[in-house]
Enzyme design. Structure first.
Site, PDB file in Angstrom:
ATOM      1  N   ARG A   1      -5.138   8.082   2.615  1.00  0.00           N
ATOM      2  CA  ARG A   1      -3.851   7.762   1.993  1.00  0.00           C
ATOM      3  C   ARG A   1      -3.347   8.880   1.090  1.00  0.00           C
ATOM      4  NH1 ARG A   1      -1.976   2.770   2.305  1.00  0.00           N
ATOM      5  NH2 ARG A   1      -3.477   1.119   2.594  1.00  0.00           N
TER       6      ARG A   1
ATOM      7  N   ASP B   1      -1.241   2.834   8.754  1.00  0.00           N
ATOM      8  CA  ASP B   1      -1.856   2.295   9.973  1.00  0.00           C
ATOM      9  C   ASP B   1      -0.976   2.446  11.215  1.00  0.00           C
ATOM     10  OD1 ASP B   1      -3.834   1.483   8.346  1.00  0.00           O
ATOM     11  OD2 ASP B   1      -3.393  -0.655   8.434  1.00  0.00           O
TER      12      ASP B   1
ATOM     13  N   GLY C   1       4.091  -7.132   4.886  1.00  0.00           N
ATOM     14  CA  GLY C   1       4.115  -8.116   3.799  1.00  0.00           C
ATOM     15  C   GLY C   1       5.352  -7.927   2.933  1.00  0.00           C
TER      16      GLY C   1
ATOM     17  N   MET D   1      -9.297   3.964   8.733  1.00  0.00           N
ATOM     18  CA  MET D   1      -8.555   2.751   8.385  1.00  0.00           C
ATOM     19  C   MET D   1      -7.907   2.133   9.626  1.00  0.00           C
ATOM     20  SD  MET D   1      -6.890   3.387   4.676  1.00  0.00           S
ATOM     21  CE  MET D   1      -7.876   3.231   3.185  1.00  0.00           C
TER      22      MET D   1
ATOM     23  N   GLY E   1       0.836  -1.210   0.000  1.00  0.00           N
ATOM     24  CA  GLY E   1       0.000   0.000   0.000  1.00  0.00           C
ATOM     25  C   GLY E   1       0.864   1.251   0.000  1.00  0.00           C
TER      26      GLY E   1
END
Ligand code: ADP
Length: 762
Positions: free
Chosen positions: A309, A174, A128, A216, A33
């Site tokens: 974002r 986040d 990730g 979020m 992201g």
């Protein structure tokens, strides 16, 4: 965790001396992201690499660019990352590459890296992306073996790249990485959310309406919790701390109590991953219908989604990401083959490293703990200040009392020094937390002159409604330090109002006034009360705190102004000299220059010499001849008495000899105005809560203790007021040690083109 600071710094000369004959080739990519601030990190990585003698390569579209090779891997020069600081997203693209999850994909990626001679990699992404990076590093040897066996690369090629050296940077709005206080993008996301809450609050208040705002955070309640505190919201649902059964009823009762106590609106924040203790999702729609059914309220849902974002990064996301990127290059260039991969972390205003595997494992542990119902464990992994803020929010939203009892201690709040955004937030937090803890809260109007004149009145819970988002200072603020002849009147006012303690929220002169009162306590018994100073000043020049309330807001104003100023010059060849406030403290100038993308910064701390200016001019003329279109210098208002802003602008005009035109911008008082940033609101709330704790701890003492407190490497710490003078430079009105001066090295590496002559003052 290792911390890299000025002392641990590998000098450019040393780094260059350690280089092999052909430069190290270093790849940089952004993955997963996107997050605001990624561009600042990319810019810092590219420029620091160049400054340290390595060749940076941008890898487009995340890991997919590595797999596809070709044009997706491009050598970058200094200018390729020019004018990107202010842009959201990532200019080199990001992607979620399915292929990279398979060994076959990673095999192609390794082959393309070897083709380009790249064996150093900096990756900016979430957990990730980072775990993929570690797997790639781990497999590197076997991937290259396979490539040799299949004839895709030669043995010599494989031998030339025996190991992959990596460093990770966490890009995640986040703020979910365990082991780092902040991740790239989280501060900007908070800006977006809090600004939306401010907007909603004004319409909600007009209609006495309830709003449910979804933010979020699938497994991390950081954005929801911090936005709830910074936005002055009323209820908050986060994944790590699900409410106990029957929460619907308690929530409604709490909102009703708030309304009865004077609130005009109700705002409930729901993290997208909020759930109950049984693991059932709590959706924003469910919260809305609950409010409607149980309270008969006209409730509305706002799902903020991807605006969180988007947009230009905050000042913090620019300077912190720049610093992180700079240190990542140092880390990767000094990494040993076979060594553990590291992630750069941000802890207490310092960049350090944490082992990548550990950071990812801990981060992934949180959702597992939540799923297993171990909410305490999940909160613990989020860290001490997260838990502290959670309980502060509870106390502010669900006060144990809103009426004071007669026996309570009487704490007076006073502002002093220059105006700082966030003073209102601090005063509101003091009133609400103070009342909740059983005290009577008093407000002194118009600073120390007001105290002299007895302008003290009680502040009730409802009196501070709506103060969170307001810049300025409702109580009024004066710069005056009381002269000795006024001390008697001040002592009478304190006695008349039965003041038991004084909470001083302000800047330099407020600290001096507090020190004066404390020093005179033997002569005036009324001063023999605990006095606590909380730092609030845009100058960031106060002892005992690395950051003061208001400084972040001023910095954001400066950076926004610089963005506009730069745009105004984009159609011509132009040089700008921007002057910031700060008195003798260069914080705003250096950080404004770092976050605004300046080429030069002039500070009082380092001085400005004619020799430096001469070198700067020499370089600038050459640079404009080579195609430069814009030059930006940021100057602290007191950097030099004689080489002032006008002088610099005149010098540039004279020496530029018509190659470019010159403008000066003295930013002035806009730096003191504006709604406080989320960071300033949170800092104000946290510091004031701690000040009230300190009062509570000290009541029993026969000799009341007085303190000044602040942030010291992320911890709130306090120091005795009696020793304050030992820690300041009274002539230049700043603390003796200034942590941020170490960022001059970072500034030099990202701002001084390699052709730039070395600077004596930086
Ligand atoms: P984030 O980095 O924001 O957490 P993802 O989890 O989607 O986002 O990961 C981004 C990319 O990182 C994936 O699309 C994939 O290319 C790579 N990646 C993630 N996990 C792994 C893994 N276990 N092995 C290899 N690559 C991975």
């Amino acid at each position: 965790m290792r911390t890299s600071g000025k002392n641990g710094r590998v000098s450019n000369a040393e780094a260059a001396a350690n280089q092999p004959a052909s430069p190290i080739k270093l790849g940089i990519l952004t993955s997963g992201g996107d997050a605001q601030g990624m561009n600042a990190a990319v810019r810092a990585v590219v420029r620091t690499a160049i400054r340290m003698g390595a060749d940076p390569y941008a890898i487009y579209e995340g890991y997919q660019g590595m797999i596809d090779g070709g044009d997706g891997i491009r050598k970058f020069g200094w200018e390729d990352v020019g004018s990107i600081l202010h842009k959201g997203g990532t200019i080199i693209g990001t992607f979620r590459s399915k292929e990279f999850r398979e060994r076959a994909g990673r095999l192609k990626a390794a082959a393309n890296l070897v083709d380009n001679g790249i064996d150093h990699l900096v990756v900016i992404g979430g957990d990730g992306s980072l775990s993929g990076l570690d797997m790639f590093r781990h497999e590197w040897g076997s991937l290259l073996e396979e490539l040799v066996e299949t004839g895709r690369i030669t043995r010599e090629q494989a031998d030339a790249h025996p190991a992959l050296m990596i460093a990770g940077l966490v890009g995640s709005i986040d703020n979910d990485l365990v082991g780092s206080d902040m991740t790239i993008g989280a501060d900007t996301a908070l800006h977006r959310i809090v600004s939306a809450i401010d907007d909603l609050a004004s319409t909600a208040a007009s209609h006495q309406r309830s709003f449910v705002v979804e933010v979020m955070g699938r497994h991390c309640g950081y954005l929801a919790l911090m936005a709830s505190i910074a936005g002055g919201c009323d209820y908050c649902l986060i994944p790590e701390n699900p409410p106990a059964e029957g929460w619907e009823e308690r929530m409604c009762a709490e909102l009703k109590r708030g309304r009865d106590a004077g609130r005009r609106d109700s705002i409930v924040i729901v993290a997208e991953g909020a759930q109950d203790r049984q693991g059932n999702p709590i959706t924003s729609e469910y919260v809305r219908s609950t409010l409607e059914q149980r309270l008969g309220e006209d409730a509305r849902v706002t799902i903020l989604g991807h605006v969180q974002r988007g947009g230009t990064p905050s000042a913090y996301d620019r300077w912190a990401s720049t610093w992180l990127g700079h240190e990542a290059v140092k880390e990767v260039l000094s990494a040993k083959p076979g060594g553990e991969g590291m992630v750069m972390s941000f802890r207490g205003n310092r960049v350090g490293t944490v082992p990548l595997v550990e950071a990812v494992a801990n981060t992934r542990e949180v959702p597992k703990l939540i799923e297993a119902g171990d909410f305490q464990g999940a909160m613990k992994l989020r860290g001490g200040s997260f838990t502290e803020m959670r309980s502060i929010f509870h106390e502010m939203a669900e006060p144990s009392r809103v009426d004071v009892d007669a026996q309570s201690k009487r704490i007076a709040i006073i502002h002093g020094g220059g105006l700082a955004p966030g003073m209102n937030t601090a005063a509101r937090a003091a009133v609400r937390l103070g009342i909740s803890r059983g005290h009577t809260m008093l407000g002194v109007r118009e600073g120390f002159p007001g105290l002299r004149d007895g302008k003290i009145s009680e502040l009730h819970w409802g009196d501070v409604e709506g103060w969170t988002a307001d810049g300025g200072a409702e109580l009024g603020v004066r710069r005056t330090v009381p002269p000795t002849e006024e001390l008697y009147s001040i002592s009478r006012s304190l006695e008349d109002a039965n003041v038991d303690a004084l909470l001083v929220i302000g800047g330099w002169n407020a600290y001096r006034a507090a020190y004066l009162l404390h020093s005179e306590r033997d002569r005036y018994p009324a001063f023999n009360i605990p006095i606590i100073c909380v730092p609030a000043s845009i100058d960031n020049n106060l002892p005992g705190s690395e950051l003061a309330i208001g400084t972040d807001t001023a910095l954001n104003v400066i950076v926004e102004s610089i963005d506009r100023i730069k745009l105004s010059g984009s159609a011509t060849k132009r040089s700008f000299v921007v002057e910031t406030m700060g008195r003798y403290c260069g914080y705003l100038a250096l950080m404004g220059g770092l976050a605004g993308g300046a080429e030069r910064v002039y500070l009082h701390e380092t001085g400005t010499s004619l020799g430096d200016l001469y070198k700067d001019m020499e370089w600038l003329r050459g640079s404009f001849r080579n195609g430069r279109k814009l030059f930006l210098a940021v100057r602290n208002e007191r950097a030099s008495e004689n080489y002032n802003t006008e002088f610099l602008a005149n010098m540039l005009t004279e020496e530029g000899k018509g190659q470019f035109d010159v403008r000066q911008a003295i930013l002035g008082h806009i730096q003191q105005g504006g709604s406080p940033t989320p960071f300033d609101r949170l800092l104000a709330t946290r510091l004031v809560s701690r000040a009230l704790n300190l009062f509570d701890e000290g009541w029993e003492s026969s000799k009341p203790q007085s303190w000044y407190l602040g942030l010291s490497e992320a911890q709130v710490a306090h120091q005795p007021l009696a020793h304050m003078m030992e820690h300041i430079d009274p002539t230049f009105r700043r603390p003796l040690g200034q942590w941020w001066l170490q960022l001059q090295d970072v500034f030099a590496d990202v701002s001084y083109e390699p052709s730039t002559p070395e600077h004596s003052s930086l």
